[in-house]
Motif scaffolding. Structure first.
Motif, short mmCIF file in Angstrom:
data_model
loop_
_atom_site.label_atom_id
_atom_site.label_comp_id
_atom_site.label_asym_id
_atom_site.label_seq_id
_atom_site.Cartn_x
_atom_site.Cartn_y
_atom_site.Cartn_z
N SER A 1 51.36 -13.77 -12.02
CA SER A 1 51.14 -12.68 -12.85
C SER A 1 51.30 -12.80 -14.28
O SER A 1 52.01 -13.85 -14.67
CB SER A 1 51.89 -11.46 -12.37
OG SER A 1 53.28 -11.52 -12.59
N THR B 1 51.80 -10.14 -17.49
CA THR B 1 51.79 -8.74 -18.05
C THR B 1 52.06 -8.55 -19.50
O THR B 1 52.86 -9.55 -19.93
CB THR B 1 52.72 -8.00 -17.09
OG1 THR B 1 54.12 -8.41 -17.59
CG2 THR B 1 52.56 -7.97 -15.92
N GLU C 1 47.46 -2.54 -29.43
CA GLU C 1 46.78 -2.14 -28.16
C GLU C 1 45.63 -2.79 -27.85
O GLU C 1 45.15 -3.10 -26.51
CB GLU C 1 46.23 -0.69 -28.78
CG GLU C 1 47.14 0.35 -29.36
CD GLU C 1 48.04 0.44 -30.45
OE1 GLU C 1 49.10 0.82 -30.64
OE2 GLU C 1 47.47 -0.54 -31.19
N SER C 2 44.86 -3.52 -28.95
CA SER C 2 43.81 -4.47 -28.44
C SER C 2 44.53 -5.72 -27.82
O SER C 2 43.95 -6.29 -26.86
CB SER C 2 43.07 -4.81 -29.64
OG SER C 2 43.54 -5.74 -30.44
N LYS D 1 47.17 -6.14 -25.87
CA LYS D 1 47.53 -5.56 -24.46
C LYS D 1 46.12 -5.47 -23.75
O LYS D 1 46.03 -5.94 -22.49
CB LYS D 1 48.40 -4.38 -24.50
CG LYS D 1 48.53 -3.68 -23.19
CD LYS D 1 49.51 -2.75 -23.22
CE LYS D 1 49.50 -2.14 -21.53
NZ LYS D 1 49.65 -2.99 -20.57
N GLN D 2 45.33 -4.91 -24.14
CA GLN D 2 44.01 -4.50 -23.49
C GLN D 2 43.36 -5.81 -23.25
O GLN D 2 42.89 -5.83 -22.13
CB GLN D 2 43.03 -3.65 -23.99
CG GLN D 2 42.06 -3.25 -23.33
CD GLN D 2 42.20 -2.55 -22.08
OE1 GLN D 2 42.67 -1.38 -22.36
NE2 GLN D 2 41.65 -2.89 -21.10
N ASN D 3 43.45 -6.69 -23.91
CA ASN D 3 42.55 -8.19 -23.78
C ASN D 3 43.25 -8.93 -22.99
O ASN D 3 42.82 -9.84 -22.04
CB ASN D 3 42.36 -8.68 -25.25
CG ASN D 3 41.04 -8.04 -26.01
OD1 ASN D 3 40.47 -7.25 -25.35
ND2 ASN D 3 40.91 -8.20 -27.07
N ASP E 1 45.59 -7.90 -20.38
CA ASP E 1 45.44 -7.07 -18.98
C ASP E 1 43.98 -7.21 -18.48
O ASP E 1 43.78 -7.47 -17.45
CB ASP E 1 45.76 -5.55 -19.27
CG ASP E 1 47.06 -5.35 -19.39
OD1 ASP E 1 48.00 -6.42 -19.40
OD2 ASP E 1 47.23 -4.23 -20.03
N SER E 2 42.92 -7.18 -19.58
CA SER E 2 41.54 -7.21 -18.81
C SER E 2 40.90 -8.50 -18.81
O SER E 2 39.93 -8.85 -17.97
CB SER E 2 40.74 -6.05 -19.56
OG SER E 2 41.27 -4.79 -19.76
N HIS E 3 41.27 -9.54 -19.69
CA HIS E 3 40.47 -10.76 -19.70
C HIS E 3 41.25 -11.97 -19.77
O HIS E 3 41.18 -13.00 -18.70
CB HIS E 3 39.76 -10.62 -21.01
CG HIS E 3 38.72 -9.56 -21.36
ND1 HIS E 3 37.66 -9.45 -20.60
CD2 HIS E 3 38.86 -8.32 -22.14
CE1 HIS E 3 37.09 -8.40 -20.64
NE2 HIS E 3 37.71 -7.56 -21.95
N PRO F 1 43.89 -12.13 -16.24
CA PRO F 1 43.26 -12.61 -15.04
C PRO F 1 42.73 -14.11 -15.01
O PRO F 1 42.52 -14.60 -13.93
CB PRO F 1 42.04 -11.64 -14.98
CG PRO F 1 42.60 -10.54 -15.62
CD PRO F 1 43.53 -10.85 -16.88
N ASN G 1 41.02 -13.88 -31.09
CA ASN G 1 42.47 -13.41 -30.35
C ASN G 1 43.67 -14.39 -30.36
O ASN G 1 44.29 -14.52 -29.30
CB ASN G 1 41.81 -13.12 -28.80
CG ASN G 1 41.20 -12.04 -28.55
OD1 ASN G 1 41.61 -10.99 -28.56
ND2 ASN G 1 39.96 -12.38 -28.54
#
Length: 373
Positions: free
Chosen positions: A8, A10, A65-66, A68-70, A72-74, A77, A101
């Motif tokens: 994982s 996070t 914020e970006s 964390k989002q990137n 978590d989402s991209h 994974p 990034n």
């Protein structure tokens, strides 16, 4: 070890209070926001990393914020199920799938290195080739904007033997006001301290011609990014004419930028930042380009907390020479910590631990307290 997998990844946004507002040319920080990255592996080893920006989007293309989002989402994974110890393959996978990034990638690479160091029983510096020193001299930024207050603060730091290198953030005020402020501080401190400035691209070339001359004539040791990174020919002209060395900072947004800057002769000093290069391994590639071109090095910061600061430090202590020292003072701006072992500063320097990994353990209670909900 080859069969250890990433289970994982996070990302948690954390807001930590600072000792005072920190005034930059483009933004005034009232607190420091960081993204703490945790990589959990199939052998139950966890690596930690940090991605931190100065002022969020006021400084660059990534915000907490970006990031964390990137992740978590991209980015996260993409790495789940991959070999945890093959950092080279993991980072190449991210680079192929996602452009830029670099802040997010830097935190991920730091966490992977931390986990690998813990797994092998080695400090991260040894994974990066081996340290050649145990400490790094650290500059302090005088950022109150008040001349008398900045002089008093510098004198206190000298007396405490905490800092003898001082950087001033200028550019937001009229040129003559800023020059008067800097020269007064240098005259007050004299030869007891090195005084430098960071303009954060806020001068145009005409202002920079005047500013660099006055600063050089008055004993200022270093001028950081006086004009826009886009004005490459102007950077070359200033580097040729300025009495004080010109340092590239915002001009280096990736390792490839370092190569073209060196080829053009646009700066005589490079600021090394793991966040802007994509991690501790990546920043060492920029350092190698600079060393080959005869360009001096400075260990920069995005004002990271302890995790990001030590990730940078483990890379910097492997370098043959840091002519202009470092500015890894980010943890000293904070009034609170989220790790159990705060960094050690004494005799003007940051001491880099020899503990496996980055040498840090998260304080889970304090992390939970300061995490953004």
């Amino acid at each position: 070890m080859n069969h250890v997998r990433i289970e994982s990844l996070t990302a948690t946004i954390v807001d930590l209070p600072t000792i005072r507002p920190h005034k930059l040319a483009m933004h005034t920080m009232q607190q420091q926001t960081m993204v703490v990255i945790r990589v959990r592996c199939s052998d139950d080893i966890e690596g930690i990393g940090e991605s931190t920006t100065i002022g969020g989007l006021a400084y660059g293309n990534e915000s907490p914020e970006s990031i964390k989002q990137n992740i978590d989402s991209h980015l996260g994974p993409l790495l789940v199920g991959e070999e945890a110890s093959n950092i080279n393959a993991a980072m190449q996978r991210l680079d192929k799938a996602a452009k830029g990034n670099t802040f997010a990638k830097s935190g991920i690479e730091s966490a992977l290195l931390d986990a690998l160091g813990k797994r092998m029983g080695l400090p991260v510096s040894e994974l990066l080739g081996g340290r050649v020193r145990d400490s790094l001299e650290v500059a302090w930024t005088l950022a109150s904007g008040d001349t008398a207050r900045d002089i008093a603060e510098a004198e206190q730091m000298l007396e405490m033997r905490r800092h003898r290198i001082f950087k001033l953030k200028i550019g937001a005020n009229p040129l003559e006001q800023d020059l008067k402020h800097v020269v007064a501080i240098k005259r007050a401190l004299g030869d007891a301290a090195s005084v430098r400035v960071d303009v954060n691209q806020y001068w145009d070339e005409s202002q920079a011609i005047r500013g660099c001359k006055v600063l050089g004539d008055n004993g200022i040791d270093l001028i950081e990014q006086p004009i826009s990174r886009i004005n490459r020919s102007g950077q070359v002209r200033l580097n040729q004419m300025s009495l004080a060395p010109i340092m590239a900072d915002e001009s280096i947004e990736c390792v490839e930028d370092a190569f073209s800057l060196a080829a053009d002769g646009a700066a005589s000093v490079f600021a090394l930042k793991i966040a802007k290069n994509g991690g501790p391994r990546a920043v060492l590639r920029t350092a190698q380009i600079a060393e080959a071109a005869g360009i001096a090095l400075y260990g920069g910061t995005m004002l990271e907390g302890t995790i990001g600061t030590l990730a940078s430090a483990h890379a910097f202590i492997t370098l043959k020479q840091l002519t202009w020292a470092t500015e890894l003072f980010g943890p000293l701006l904070l009034t609170e910590e989220i790790v159990t072992e705060p960094p050690v500063y004494h005799d003007f320097a940051l001491q880099v631990p020899r503990i496996p990994g980055l040498g840090l353990t998260l304080d889970e209670d304090r992390l939970a307290h300061f995490s953004r909900r």
